[in-house]
Design an enzyme around this catalytic site. Sequence first.
Site, PDB file in Angstrom:
ATOM      1  CD  GLN A  59      -4.605  20.069  -8.367  1.00  0.00           C
ATOM      2  OE1 GLN A  59      -5.278  19.579  -9.253  1.00  0.00           O
ATOM      3  NE2 GLN A  59      -3.466  19.634  -7.804  1.00  0.00           N
ATOM      4  CD  GLU A  86      -0.986  16.870 -16.742  1.00  0.00           C
ATOM      5  OE1 GLU A  86       0.263  16.541 -16.962  1.00  0.00           O
ATOM      6  OE2 GLU A  86      -1.452  18.074 -16.281  1.00  0.00           O
ATOM      7  CD  GLU A 118       7.151   6.481  -6.666  1.00  0.00           C
ATOM      8  OE1 GLU A 118       7.093   6.900  -7.614  1.00  0.00           O
ATOM      9  OE2 GLU A 118       6.223   6.974  -5.693  1.00  0.00           O
ATOM     10  CD  GLU A 121       6.355  19.519 -12.831  1.00  0.00           C
ATOM     11  OE1 GLU A 121       5.608  18.465 -12.454  1.00  0.00           O
ATOM     12  OE2 GLU A 121       6.107  20.547 -13.186  1.00  0.00           O
ATOM     13  CD  GLU A 133      -2.596  14.501  -4.933  1.00  0.00           C
ATOM     14  OE1 GLU A 133      -1.646  15.173  -4.657  1.00  0.00           O
ATOM     15  OE2 GLU A 133      -2.727  13.977  -6.198  1.00  0.00           O
ATOM     16  NE  ARG A 182      -3.425  19.514 -16.911  1.00  0.00           N
ATOM     17  CZ  ARG A 182      -4.243  19.239 -16.079  1.00  0.00           C
ATOM     18  NH1 ARG A 182      -5.383  19.694 -15.989  1.00  0.00           N
ATOM     19  NH2 ARG A 182      -3.832  18.595 -15.098  1.00  0.00           N
ATOM     20  N   GLY A 229      -1.518  10.395  -9.340  1.00  0.00           N
ATOM     21  CA  GLY A 229      -1.339  11.629  -9.092  1.00  0.00           C
ATOM     22  C   GLY A 229      -2.716  12.379  -9.576  1.00  0.00           C
TER      23      GLY A 229
END
Length: 375
Positions: free
Chosen positions: A37, A135, A121, A144, A92, A46, A70
């Site tokens: 992180q 992001e 999901e 990914e 998360e 970013r 996320g």
Amino acid sequence: MGSRGNGNATGPGGGPAVDKGVDFANYFCTYAYLYHQKEMLSDRVRMDAYYNAVFQNKHHFRDKVVLDVGTGSGILAIWSAQAGAKKVYAVEATKMAEHARELVKGNSVEDVVEVIEGSIEDITLPEKVDVIISEWMGYFLLRESMFDSVICARDRWLKPNGVMYPSHARMWVAPIRTGLGDQKMDDFEHAMSDWYNFIDETESHYGVNMNVLTKAYREEHEKYYLKTSLWSNLHPDQVIGTAAIIKEIDCLTATVEEIRNVAAQFTIPINMDRTRLSGYAGWFDVHFRGSTHNLAIQEIELTTAPSTNGGTHWGQQVFMLHPPFRVNEGDKVMISFTMSRSKENHRLMDVEFTCELQQSSGKRLPPVTSKISIE
């Protein structure tokens, strides 16, 4: 700004089934560590882009319900709350959710931000949302496959007039010059030389001839050294021709099927004389424009293009040509490009470039095809 990915046991968009346990072990766990992180949070390009996108467009967040897909450390959720959101759901998939809760509380926004541990999901929200922020971008944008999860979140939870942050994305390819290919070829040749020494020593010391494994060893090392893309932060001077856009994505309307395979044909003029075409660089940019019905007051761009300031943690993906071409200003490179998901791992990509060089004299060289993995 956290774990990127899809937790589906069944393949998204009709793709092959994904083993959730294996996927979690191989992918999500990386994002559960603070050191990872920190690397992303230290990327000023970013961070500034997302910060400016949120705080220069507060009208998208004020009194709105926001979903952060996320969330990672929770910083996008915290910014959303600070920009005036009335409720933020910060989802998360990893244990980083525990750190996110601490950070949310430490910044006194726990009355607005609710951290939910689970894959997008699988979780259920009590309401639809006005904004989805995430992001989700991987190397060369789509590595990914986290955008699958953002699409899932959008289709399940975004209101009809909702806004996506970011709203648009583009993928770019450009011809480059670099010494990385020479370095990798040297590494490959050294590995093969070491193998042949190993064969000789094993036979002389132990009486076993290992030569029947040479072909497999060579293929293994060709893939590693010569057929896998390289990460680099290139200088703009290393780009020797006009960059081409190979894919544009509208985050409000894109489908998983649309991004599963990317194909493009384009011609790039060389604009540097007496140089070497070593390969191609791939990068992306994303834009925060709002939607047709709810425009951003200040459009923000986040680009990962070659830069003089060190660029971003994404850098560029470099696809080497072995051997390189000699090129001159006025030459043209005609390229056919495809990118699809690896059959072994849906988060990785298989790329194919077929290029044909047309010299300024009109002479055309035979086409060359390169198959390269993004791992």
